[in-house]
Motif scaffolding. Structure first.
Motif, PDB file in Angstrom:
ATOM      1  N   LYS A 172      32.916  71.945  11.872  1.00  0.00           N
ATOM      2  CA  LYS A 172      32.108  70.736  11.837  1.00  0.00           C
ATOM      3  C   LYS A 172      30.890  70.902  12.741  1.00  0.00           C
ATOM      4  O   LYS A 172      30.788  71.829  13.531  1.00  0.00           O
ATOM      5  CB  LYS A 172      32.940  69.532  12.306  1.00  0.00           C
ATOM      6  CG  LYS A 172      34.134  69.214  11.431  1.00  0.00           C
ATOM      7  CD  LYS A 172      34.886  67.991  11.965  1.00  0.00           C
ATOM      8  CE  LYS A 172      36.106  67.674  11.115  1.00  0.00           C
ATOM      9  NZ  LYS A 172      36.836  66.477  11.616  1.00  0.00           N
ATOM     10  N   LYS A 173      29.970  69.973  12.617  1.00  0.00           N
ATOM     11  CA  LYS A 173      28.825  69.938  13.509  1.00  0.00           C
ATOM     12  C   LYS A 173      29.214  69.152  14.760  1.00  0.00           C
ATOM     13  O   LYS A 173      29.551  67.966  14.669  1.00  0.00           O
ATOM     14  CB  LYS A 173      27.627  69.286  12.827  1.00  0.00           C
ATOM     15  CG  LYS A 173      27.070  70.097  11.666  1.00  0.00           C
ATOM     16  CD  LYS A 173      25.860  69.397  11.042  1.00  0.00           C
ATOM     17  CE  LYS A 173      25.285  70.242   9.904  1.00  0.00           C
ATOM     18  NZ  LYS A 173      24.116  69.593   9.274  1.00  0.00           N
TER      19      LYS A 173
ATOM     20  N   TRP B 270      27.131  74.835  19.045  1.00  0.00           N
ATOM     21  CA  TRP B 270      26.864  73.410  19.218  1.00  0.00           C
ATOM     22  C   TRP B 270      25.836  73.180  20.322  1.00  0.00           C
ATOM     23  O   TRP B 270      25.865  73.859  21.357  1.00  0.00           O
ATOM     24  CB  TRP B 270      28.148  72.671  19.588  1.00  0.00           C
ATOM     25  CG  TRP B 270      29.156  72.604  18.482  1.00  0.00           C
ATOM     26  CD1 TRP B 270      28.998  73.016  17.190  1.00  0.00           C
ATOM     27  CD2 TRP B 270      30.488  72.098  18.585  1.00  0.00           C
ATOM     28  NE1 TRP B 270      30.145  72.798  16.472  1.00  0.00           N
ATOM     29  CE2 TRP B 270      31.084  72.229  17.302  1.00  0.00           C
ATOM     30  CE3 TRP B 270      31.240  71.546  19.609  1.00  0.00           C
ATOM     31  CZ2 TRP B 270      32.390  71.820  17.034  1.00  0.00           C
ATOM     32  CZ3 TRP B 270      32.539  71.134  19.348  1.00  0.00           C
ATOM     33  CH2 TRP B 270      33.108  71.268  18.074  1.00  0.00           C
TER      34      TRP B 270
ATOM     35  N   GLU C  11      23.430  63.953  12.949  1.00  0.00           N
ATOM     36  CA  GLU C  11      24.210  64.819  12.060  1.00  0.00           C
ATOM     37  C   GLU C  11      25.514  65.267  12.709  1.00  0.00           C
ATOM     38  O   GLU C  11      26.417  65.756  12.025  1.00  0.00           O
ATOM     39  CB  GLU C  11      23.383  66.044  11.677  1.00  0.00           C
ATOM     40  CG  GLU C  11      22.167  65.739  10.812  1.00  0.00           C
ATOM     41  CD  GLU C  11      21.375  66.996  10.473  1.00  0.00           C
ATOM     42  OE1 GLU C  11      21.934  68.107  10.647  1.00  0.00           O
ATOM     43  OE2 GLU C  11      20.216  66.883  10.045  1.00  0.00           O
ATOM     44  N   ALA C  12      25.611  65.116  14.014  1.00  0.00           N
ATOM     45  CA  ALA C  12      26.827  65.530  14.722  1.00  0.00           C
ATOM     46  C   ALA C  12      28.023  64.719  14.238  1.00  0.00           C
ATOM     47  O   ALA C  12      27.965  63.490  14.148  1.00  0.00           O
ATOM     48  CB  ALA C  12      26.643  65.348  16.224  1.00  0.00           C
TER      49      ALA C  12
ATOM     50  N   SER D 293      29.926  76.209   9.325  1.00  0.00           N
ATOM     51  CA  SER D 293      28.817  75.277   9.096  1.00  0.00           C
ATOM     52  C   SER D 293      28.212  74.707  10.371  1.00  0.00           C
ATOM     53  O   SER D 293      27.098  74.197  10.345  1.00  0.00           O
ATOM     54  CB  SER D 293      29.305  74.116   8.215  1.00  0.00           C
ATOM     55  OG  SER D 293      30.347  73.402   8.872  1.00  0.00           O
ATOM     56  N   GLY D 294      28.939  74.751  11.470  1.00  0.00           N
ATOM     57  CA  GLY D 294      28.406  74.170  12.695  1.00  0.00           C
ATOM     58  C   GLY D 294      27.398  75.041  13.406  1.00  0.00           C
ATOM     59  O   GLY D 294      26.743  74.602  14.342  1.00  0.00           O
TER      60      GLY D 294
ATOM     61  N   TRP E 261      23.302  74.269  14.292  1.00  0.00           N
ATOM     62  CA  TRP E 261      22.774  73.138  13.538  1.00  0.00           C
ATOM     63  C   TRP E 261      21.763  72.333  14.357  1.00  0.00           C
ATOM     64  O   TRP E 261      20.858  71.717  13.782  1.00  0.00           O
ATOM     65  CB  TRP E 261      23.911  72.227  13.061  1.00  0.00           C
ATOM     66  CG  TRP E 261      24.531  71.413  14.172  1.00  0.00           C
ATOM     67  CD1 TRP E 261      25.612  71.748  14.928  1.00  0.00           C
ATOM     68  CD2 TRP E 261      24.094  70.131  14.637  1.00  0.00           C
ATOM     69  NE1 TRP E 261      25.871  70.774  15.847  1.00  0.00           N
ATOM     70  CE2 TRP E 261      24.959  69.766  15.693  1.00  0.00           C
ATOM     71  CE3 TRP E 261      23.067  69.261  14.284  1.00  0.00           C
ATOM     72  CZ2 TRP E 261      24.824  68.569  16.389  1.00  0.00           C
ATOM     73  CZ3 TRP E 261      22.934  68.066  14.978  1.00  0.00           C
ATOM     74  CH2 TRP E 261      23.808  67.712  16.018  1.00  0.00           C
TER      75      TRP E 261
END
Length: 614
Positions: A236-237, A262, A294-295, A384-385, A388
């Protein structure tokens, strides 16, 4: 036991009880005792002075003394005892106790008192000390007057039980000690009275052995299931926020966040920075807020964040997961999210997060079922994280460039805050240096503009008061035993002016910087009618601090340019001594026009709000 009259017995018995209390506290980890002058506290002061393993610190002002002890406890991460006489001397400890109740530094308050028969009957200096600190202490022990009818075993047991509570929850313990007169007298043989604690006397152990629950290095299976759910967070973000923690822990968190890709937002209390500084400024830009939104996951280490804008963002965002990691128990999220709170040292939590260690902690059923971790992947190569939030570093660069281009041509609060980091990274600075940050405007400016190197940072951000800041800084430096920069506003310094005495005989270099804008400039941003703002909020005083520095034997300089200010700080931090071999404290007074900071901030915020930089 030698036969003595009650009057002849009382003073030695008072002293004996005080000796027992201080001895047991020393066995429980107290190494520093802060004392203020007073007669009723004589048994405690003499007992403390008679123990070679205790270091005594003194101050004539009990309010300052309490904050000095708070600073010691902050820097040493250990309990510190405070001894005061009866009456309002005790009440003066309340502000420091309030702060410790919120931030959990361990203070042991030994307050001398009149015996019960002198309370509420017109006796001199006799107030109701029981319950004075209310819920701000974690435990209160109201001792009786020393008496041969009460065994020393009872006394030691009560001390042990009180400190056990403190060890569990932190904060201050209040031990009220009523001593009847006479307070001064000869010696008495108490060997018969002490026969029940002979074994304790001939050992170095505490009287009771109270075993508190051991903190584990890993999360249990229930916590792991709740933590990971169906989709591992590494996919995840995420956003990492670092609050008030130790600098060494911050480095470990940043490395962990880098592994996950992150972004990291670092509060000035953590000491250090990240690739995303100045967030309190760029969060006023809608595009930046949209990007940060978006987090999906927020991982926050430590609490009590300085930035209001970051707090508002956290409050308004709908997080899929919100984790809060801090050693302190209790509600630490002022916005009351449905968060997962981990009461744990940072290093232990990070170790538990590691996939390898987590697998080792699972019970037999979970250990044979790897589906829980099937989507975790390799932590060194998140999916995907990854990166970002990289675009937000452009916002940080834009703010920095804007400030350097337009706001550091003269000596103002903004220009000083934006360049303070250079004082802590100048090549000539070879001695370790810590930073103490006062409250009100200065801490907010540092939050907006400074990019701190990795230095220990201290503050009083529990109740966030402006009282006792000078004394707290002095206590911190005594515990750190290294150079220090102390940053204060003018009203804060006026509030605690007599605590400058604590810096009159320093063992290590210290620079106290007071930003004097003639009153409470933090109120300039309030939407209040100007006349009311001036008279009821700012309250201009018209005072300077040159003569105060002279009164307390401090060096003094009033720089006129930013370069002079930075050079003075650098010079003051060097381990140089005067012709007598004495280390000197330097007080730097930076005078800035009233309202100038608010004017610059409004202009800067306007430019950032409408800018296009991501």
């Amino acid at each position: 036991m030698i036969n003595h009259s009650i009057a002849e017995m009382q003073a030695p018995l008072n002293r004996l009880w005080a000796d027992l209390i201080l001895e047991e506290l020393s066995r429980l980890g107290v190494r520093h005792v802060c004392v203020a002058p007073g007669s009723r506290s004589t048994p405690l002061i003499l007992a403390a002075d008679g123990k070679d393993n205790l270091t005594l610190h003194s101050h004539f002002d009990e309010r300052g003394l309490g904050f000095y002890a708070l600073g010691l406890a902050k820097s040493l991460q250990a309990p510190v005892a405070v001894v005061v006489t009866s009456g309002t001397a005790v009440a003066n400890l309340l502000p420091a106790v309030v702060e410790s109740g919120l931030t959990k530094e361990k203070l042991v308050l030994l307050t001398a008192d009149r015996p019960v028969e002198q309370i509420n009957c017109g006796a001199n200096q006799a107030i109701q000390q029981a319950g004075l600190f209310s819920s701000h202490v974690c435990h209160e022990l109201l001792l009786p007057s020393p008496s041969l009818a009460i065994t020393p075993q009872w006394l030691l047991s009560k001390i042990d039980q009180s400190i056990a509570v403190q060890q569990q929850v932190g904060g201050s313990v209040h031990i009220n000690c009523p001593y009847p007169e006479p307070l001064y007298g000869g010696e008495v043989d108490f060997s018969e009275y002490l026969v029940g604690i002979t074994k304790w006397q001939h050992s170095s152990n505490t009287y009771l052995s109270i075993n508190t629950p051991v903190k584990t290095h890993a999360l249990d299976a229930t916590a792991l299931t709740a933590l990971y759910g169906a989709m591992p967070v590494v996919n995840k973000k995420g956003l990492v926020v670092i609050g008030a923690i130790a600098t060494a822990e911050m480095q470990a968190i940043k490395a962990w966040a880098e592994m996950l890709g992150w972004p990291v937002l670092v509060d000035p209390q953590a000491g250090g920075s990240s690739a995303w500084p100045h967030y309190d400024v760029w969060l006023q830009n809608a595009a930046c807020r949209e990007k940060l939104a978006e987090a999906e996951v927020l991982v926050q280490f430590g609490a009590r964040l300085v930035s209001k804008r970051l707090g508002q963002f956290i409050a308004q965002h709908d997080w899929q997961d919100y984790w809060l990691i801090a050693e302190q128990a209790g509600q630490l999220d002022p916005y009351h999210h449905a968060c997962k709170q981990f009461i744990s040292p940072v290093s232990q939590w990070l170790a538990s997060f590691s996939r390898g260690e987590l697998n080792l902690q699972l019970d037999d059923t979970l250990a044979t079922d790897s589906s829980m971790f099937s989507d975790v992947g390799d932590l060194n190569h998140p999916t995907s994280g990854y990166k970002w939030g990289q675009a937000l570093t452009q916002a940080s660069s834009y703010v920095r460039q804007l400030v350097e281009t337009n706001y550091i041509d003269s000596l103002t609060e903004v220009s000083f805050a934006a360049t303070l980091d250079t004082c802590l990274t100048m090549p000539p600075l070879t001695t370790p240096t810590s930073l103490f940050i006062g409250n009100s405007l200065i801490v907010r400016l540092l939050d907006m503009f400074v990019e701190l190197p990795d230095v220990p940072v201290f503050s009083n951000r529990g109740a966030s008061g402006i009282d006792g800041l000078v004394a707290t800084a002095a206590g911190v430096q005594a515990g750190q035993e290294q150079g220090m920069i102390c940053l204060l506003g003018d009203t804060s310094l006026l509030y605690d002016l007599n605590s400058l005495a604590l810096f009159s005989k320093p063992k290590h270099p210290c620079v106290i910087v007071v930003l004097n804008n003639d009153g409470g400039a933090i109120f300039d941003m309030l939407p209040v009618v100007e006349q009311q703002k001036e008279l009821l909020y700012r309250m201009p005083h018209g005072f300077g601090f040159k003569h105060a520095a002279g009164m307390f034997d401090l060096d003094y300089i009033q720089p006129k340019t930013l370069a002079e200010a930075l050079s003075a700080i650098d010079h003051g931090l060097q381990p140089m001594r005067d012709e007598t071999g004495k280390v000197r404290t330097l007080l730097i007074e930076i005078e800035t026009p009233a309202g100038k900071a608010a004017e610059q901030l409004k202009s800067l915020f306007s430019e950032v709000k409408d800018a296009c930089f991501i």
